[in-house]
Design a protein around this motif. Structure first.
Motif, PDB file in Angstrom:
ATOM      1  N   LEU A  34      43.374 -45.664  80.738  1.00 13.11           N
ATOM      2  CA  LEU A  34      44.021 -44.420  81.544  1.00 13.11           C
ATOM      3  C   LEU A  34      43.299 -44.239  82.955  1.00 13.11           C
ATOM      4  O   LEU A  34      44.075 -44.295  83.728  1.00 13.11           O
ATOM      5  CB  LEU A  34      43.445 -43.132  81.020  1.00 13.11           C
ATOM      6  CG  LEU A  34      44.682 -42.741  79.965  1.00 13.11           C
ATOM      7  CD1 LEU A  34      44.110 -41.525  78.895  1.00 13.11           C
ATOM      8  CD2 LEU A  34      45.973 -42.340  80.238  1.00 13.11           C
ATOM      9  N   ASN A  38      37.228 -45.296  86.684  1.00 12.19           N
ATOM     10  CA  ASN A  38      37.250 -44.064  87.731  1.00 12.19           C
ATOM     11  C   ASN A  38      37.051 -42.709  86.798  1.00 12.19           C
ATOM     12  O   ASN A  38      38.243 -42.205  86.744  1.00 12.19           O
ATOM     13  CB  ASN A  38      37.996 -44.161  88.677  1.00 12.19           C
ATOM     14  CG  ASN A  38      38.309 -45.385  89.541  1.00 12.19           C
ATOM     15  OD1 ASN A  38      37.193 -45.998  89.861  1.00 12.19           O
ATOM     16  ND2 ASN A  38      39.409 -45.928  89.845  1.00 12.19           N
ATOM     17  N   TYR A  44      43.346 -33.691  83.411  1.00 12.32           N
ATOM     18  CA  TYR A  44      43.523 -32.669  82.568  1.00 12.32           C
ATOM     19  C   TYR A  44      43.727 -33.184  80.878  1.00 12.32           C
ATOM     20  O   TYR A  44      43.979 -34.137  80.793  1.00 12.32           O
ATOM     21  CB  TYR A  44      45.177 -31.891  82.964  1.00 12.32           C
ATOM     22  CG  TYR A  44      45.167 -30.630  82.287  1.00 12.32           C
ATOM     23  CD1 TYR A  44      44.780 -29.538  83.020  1.00 12.32           C
ATOM     24  CD2 TYR A  44      45.731 -30.397  81.210  1.00 12.32           C
ATOM     25  CE1 TYR A  44      44.722 -28.334  82.234  1.00 12.32           C
ATOM     26  CE2 TYR A  44      46.107 -29.277  80.672  1.00 12.32           C
ATOM     27  CZ  TYR A  44      45.494 -28.405  81.203  1.00 12.32           C
ATOM     28  OH  TYR A  44      45.702 -27.052  80.600  1.00 12.32           O
ATOM     29  N   ILE A  63      46.824 -35.796  77.584  1.00  7.77           N
ATOM     30  CA  ILE A  63      45.648 -36.045  78.385  1.00  7.77           C
ATOM     31  C   ILE A  63      46.508 -36.718  79.702  1.00  7.77           C
ATOM     32  O   ILE A  63      47.368 -37.216  79.705  1.00  7.77           O
ATOM     33  CB  ILE A  63      44.507 -36.939  77.909  1.00  7.77           C
ATOM     34  CG1 ILE A  63      43.522 -37.233  78.897  1.00  7.77           C
ATOM     35  CG2 ILE A  63      45.079 -38.461  77.868  1.00  7.77           C
ATOM     36  CD1 ILE A  63      42.082 -37.654  78.448  1.00  7.77           C
ATOM     37  N   GLU A  64      46.127 -36.330  80.969  1.00  9.53           N
ATOM     38  CA  GLU A  64      46.486 -36.681  81.938  1.00  9.53           C
ATOM     39  C   GLU A  64      45.427 -37.296  83.007  1.00  9.53           C
ATOM     40  O   GLU A  64      44.159 -36.812  83.224  1.00  9.53           O
ATOM     41  CB  GLU A  64      47.058 -35.571  83.097  1.00  9.53           C
ATOM     42  CG  GLU A  64      47.480 -36.116  84.394  1.00  9.53           C
ATOM     43  CD  GLU A  64      48.316 -34.988  85.267  1.00  9.53           C
ATOM     44  OE1 GLU A  64      48.022 -33.923  85.104  1.00  9.53           O
ATOM     45  OE2 GLU A  64      49.355 -35.245  85.893  1.00  9.53           O
ATOM     46  N   VAL A  66      45.267 -39.463  86.995  1.00  9.73           N
ATOM     47  CA  VAL A  66      45.810 -39.617  87.927  1.00  9.73           C
ATOM     48  C   VAL A  66      47.155 -39.928  88.159  1.00  9.73           C
ATOM     49  O   VAL A  66      48.184 -39.578  88.719  1.00  9.73           O
ATOM     50  CB  VAL A  66      44.991 -40.088  89.306  1.00  9.73           C
ATOM     51  CG1 VAL A  66      45.926 -40.362  90.553  1.00  9.73           C
ATOM     52  CG2 VAL A  66      43.596 -39.364  89.515  1.00  9.73           C
ATOM     53  N   LYS A  67      47.565 -40.982  87.323  1.00  7.57           N
ATOM     54  CA  LYS A  67      48.925 -41.628  87.496  1.00  7.57           C
ATOM     55  C   LYS A  67      49.609 -41.583  85.878  1.00  7.57           C
ATOM     56  O   LYS A  67      50.456 -42.217  85.757  1.00  7.57           O
ATOM     57  CB  LYS A  67      48.742 -42.988  87.809  1.00  7.57           C
ATOM     58  CG  LYS A  67      48.390 -43.169  89.191  1.00  7.57           C
ATOM     59  CD  LYS A  67      49.620 -42.762  89.784  1.00  7.57           C
ATOM     60  CE  LYS A  67      49.423 -42.864  91.268  1.00  7.57           C
ATOM     61  NZ  LYS A  67      50.678 -42.339  92.136  1.00  7.57           N
ATOM     62  N   ALA A  68      48.964 -40.926  85.038  1.00  6.54           N
ATOM     63  CA  ALA A  68      49.662 -40.851  83.723  1.00  6.54           C
ATOM     64  C   ALA A  68      49.458 -39.766  82.877  1.00  6.54           C
ATOM     65  O   ALA A  68      48.462 -39.403  82.634  1.00  6.54           O
ATOM     66  CB  ALA A  68      49.536 -42.345  82.877  1.00  6.54           C
ATOM     67  N   VAL A  69      50.609 -39.324  82.306  1.00  5.67           N
ATOM     68  CA  VAL A  69      50.321 -38.394  80.949  1.00  5.67           C
ATOM     69  C   VAL A  69      50.591 -39.088  79.550  1.00  5.67           C
ATOM     70  O   VAL A  69      51.502 -39.791  79.643  1.00  5.67           O
ATOM     71  CB  VAL A  69      51.288 -36.981  81.156  1.00  5.67           C
ATOM     72  CG1 VAL A  69      50.997 -36.242  79.920  1.00  5.67           C
ATOM     73  CG2 VAL A  69      51.290 -36.380  82.538  1.00  5.67           C
TER      74      VAL A  69
END
Lengths: 135, 242
Positions: A34, A38, A44, A63-64, A66-69
């Motif tokens: 994910l 970093n 979230y 779970i989120e 920066v670029k994927a939920v």
């Protein structure tokens, strides 16, 4: 080597017996997929309320990065006894210590024998991940 | 050569657009799908986890939806939107999320080359378009985002669920009322239409990944899912769930 006191799934969750309950979390590999190292990329995490009844395979949270939920799924059926709410405020826990401090749910399993044939021990999971990394 | 389905659904309403993307994510599919579309009338979309209160523009737009994908808010006007739906183990998306972005963004950059737009990943560069306080996607950036002229021009985000992936993206043709800071394709290639950009994207996917497209319409189950679910995506309950 990942901890050998628990079982792992092909979808990168881990399950560990804790008295009459089971702790559930996601592996370092899942976190790495994910956020690529970093830790600030995790932004979230939404976990369920205690008391919720879950079937095996059911989505219990999201779970989120920066670029994927991504969905969070439980490999074990049961009732949510406790949630690690610290994660929701401190997502860096998942990057730093996904196997101890980073547990997500404590579930009272529906059946005592919650392990299934497709769960892996640490050695088998190492092989599985190594194979995933080379593909 | 792999065969993908290409859907062009231009000028769709906001809720229907999101309902159809949900159908692409959730319904079983034999082949990957690339969907290229525009919004009519224009609408604002919130990212899945955004707090409504963190996006001041929400109070000023006539229409809004919440997306299934994460990231910041986008005003869908003067742009081409794409969605890609496929299994999570597809080679284009296997491995870390970051690598899948690099592959897809390289393909989009190739398409933009055809218009003389020099798009490249932001890397460590500071951008003139960054203003993170408003919750807008194009005013916040990460190193993977495609930029030109020191501004972000492509915003994209993924949803990973049930072993499948939905990758959403917005490619800006020019600034709009609520997305004023974006990098503009039309500043480099005046008069570019969404249709022209769609053709270039198709060509880039064909060339870069050896994909053969069959151009189709959404199937009946997808259409009924989109119709049924459209009100959910525009509902106050979903829009203001956070």
């Amino acid at each position: 080597m990942r901890p050998d006191d628990r079982k792992y799934t092909k979808t990168h969750e881990w399950v560990k017996r804790s008295g009459d309950n089971v702790l559930i979390g996601i592996t370092d590999f899942a976190v790495q997929e994910l956020c690529s190292g970093n830790e600030g990329d995790l932004v979230y995490c939404d976990l369920p309320e205690p008391g919720r009844v879950l079937e095996a395979g059911e989505t219990f949270g999201e779970i989120e990065s920066v670029k994927a939920v991504a969905d969070l799924n439980t490999p074990v059926a049961g009732t949510v006894a406790e949630v690690n709410v610290a994660i929701e405020e401190h997502l860096e826990i998942l990057s730093k210590d996904p196997f101890q401090e980073g547990w997500m749910l404590k579930i009272t399993p529906k059946t005592k024998n919650f392990e299934t044939d497709d769960m892996m021990d640490a050695a088998a999971y190492e092989e599985f991940v190594a194979s995933a990394e080379t593909h | 050569m792999e065969t993908w389905r290409l859907l062009r659904t231009f000028d769709g309403p906001a809720g229907w657009n999101m309902g159809l993307d949900e159908a692409l994510l959730l319904l079983p599919a034999e082949r990957p799908t690339l969907r290229l579309y525009t919004w009519d009338p224009p609408a604002l979309s919130l990212g899945y986890f955004q707090r409504a209160a963190d996006v001041p523009a929400l109070a000023r737009v006539p229409r809004a939806v919440r997306r299934l994908t994460g990231g910041g808010a986008i005003h869908h006007a003067e742009e081409l939107t794409f969605s890609i739906a496929l299994p999570a183990d597809h080679p284009l998306y296997a491995g870390p999320v970051r690598e899948s972005y690099l592959r897809i963004h390289a393909t989009i950059a190739r398409a933009l080359e055809g218009l003389g737009v020099p798009a490249s990943p932001r890397g460590d560069r500071p951008l003139a378009s960054d203003r993170p306080s408003g919750g807008m996607c194009f005013e916040d950036s990460c190193e993977l985002d495609l930029v030109w002229g020191d501004r972000k021009g492509v915003g994209s985000a993924q949803r990973r669920t049930g072993g499948r992936i939905l990758h959403h993206g917005s490619i800006k043709l020019s600034p709009s009322e609520f997305d004023t800071q974006v990098a503009s394709i039309r500043s480099r290639a005046p008069g570019t239409t969404p249709e022209q950009l769609a053709d270039l994207l198709r060509l880039a996917f064909e060339k870069e990944h050896g994909i053969e497209f069959t151009e189709e319409s959404p199937g009946p189950e997808e259409l009924s899912h989109a119709e049924e679910r459209a009100p959910h995506f525009t509902s106050d309950a979903f829009l203001r769930r956070r």
